[in-house]
Write an enzyme that holds these catalytic residues in place. Structure first.
Site, PDB file in Angstrom:
ATOM      1  CG  ASP A   1      39.551  36.052  36.094  1.00 39.58           C
ATOM      2  OD1 ASP A   1      39.227  36.597  34.572  1.00 39.58           O
ATOM      3  OD2 ASP A   1      38.718  36.723  37.079  1.00 39.58           O
TER       4      ASP A   1
ATOM      5  CG  HIS B   1      34.110  32.164  39.691  1.00 36.36           C
ATOM      6  ND1 HIS B   1      33.545  32.307  40.004  1.00 36.36           N
ATOM      7  CD2 HIS B   1      35.500  32.100  40.081  1.00 36.36           C
ATOM      8  CE1 HIS B   1      34.091  34.454  39.826  1.00 36.36           C
ATOM      9  NE2 HIS B   1      35.366  33.757  39.687  1.00 36.36           N
TER      10      HIS B   1
END
Ligand code: SAM
Length: 277
Positions: A175, A18
């Site tokens: 992801d 992130h």
């Protein structure tokens, strides 16, 4: 599909992924021209870390909790400060609802919520999720935001479905859950589609590193695809022993990284590895 990201939300791998994501979005935001963020494996968007599922593994405690409560954030790299501010803002909203104290972590924003916080009015976000129940939650979570479209689909097909974006600028996050032994092959096939349709897009692919051999194969396949510029980054916590059952290492392949991205990322990785060791 057995995978639920709530068991892992906010762990060391999410923190790394992130922070990289924030840096990439911030680079796109330097120009006024709109961009698209495509999240091929979006999850549910936000995670309640007080839930029984998150508490069962407690992985967030060795990840976001450590960074969130770090005493010397003033000297941390800028992206860490932005990340913590963003997580704090999510928790303030949440804290109002459940009237808890300011510094308690209740909620961890997943990639969709993180990018939503950075998105400008002109930008768009496309979220793809295959899990039937998760996609319902994702739709509920982002129903009010007209910039965001949520699709129940196979993320690997989303290059064909959504690229090239009409805005001409875009970031694609892949992801996957890595439950399927074909995930690395599926990534390569999807990137081939991406290269045909949107060769100048930025692609960020996260992967766990357990054994070195499949990673070497994947990286070799990646190098054969024909993208001009691929940055391979790695992040690990603690010493990795062969007997380890818990994930301690992961990587991201960043295709078409922004100018000097490797140099900007290096101190961030160094900081995170020192703090999360
Ligand atoms: N990107 C999210 C984040 O950072 O907050 C986390 C995503 S999680 C690691 C992987 C997600 O992929 C899970 O929610 C899983 O249900 C979903 N998934 C698994 N296979 C998929 C597929 N083929 N297409 C789209 N989503 C899939």
């Amino acid at each position: 599909m057995q995978y639920h990201h709530i068991y892992h939300a906010g762990n060391f791998a999410d923190v790394f992924k992130h922070c990289v994501l924030i840096m990439l979005v911030q680079t796109l935001c330097k120009k006024d021209k709109p961009f698209v963020f495509l999240d091929t494996h979006a999850g549910i968007g936000r995670y309640d870390v007080t839930s029984a599922m998150a508490q069962k593994t407690g992985e967030y405690q060795a990840g976001i909790s450590v960074v969130y409560g770090f005493p010397d954030l003033a000297n941390a790299p800028d992206v860490i400060k932005t990340y913590v501010d963003l997580v704090r803002a999510q928790n303030h909203q949440d804290a109002k609802k459940i009237a808890e104290s300011e510094n308690t972590l209740h909620c961890y924003p997943g990639s969709p919520a993180i990018v939503q916080a950075l998105l400008r009015p002109q930008d768009r976000m496309i979220l793809v999720e295959l899990h039937q129940e998760d996609v319902k939650l994702l739709k509920q979570e982002f129903a009010q935001d007209k910039r965001i479209a949520v699709h129940h689909a196979n993320g690997y097909q989303s290059m064909k479905a959504f690229l090239p974006p009409k805005q001409g600028r875009g970031l694609i996050l892949m992801d996957p859950a890595f439950e399927d032994p074909n995930d690395f092959n599926n990534i390569i096939a999807a990137l081939k589609d991406g290269l045909e349709r949107f060769p100048h897009g930025i692609y960020a692919v996260w992967y766990p590193i357990k054994d070195n051999l499949p990673i070497r194969d994947f990286q070799q396949e990646l190098s054969f695809l024909g993208f001009q510029n691929v940055l391979l980054t790695e992040f690990s916590i603690g010493k990795v022993a062969t007997a380890d059952t818990h994930l301690k290492r992961c990587g991201m392949a960043i295709i078409n990284p922004p100018w000097q991205f490797a140099e900007q990322l290096e101190p961030v990785i160094t900081w995170l590895e020192a703090v999360l060791c």
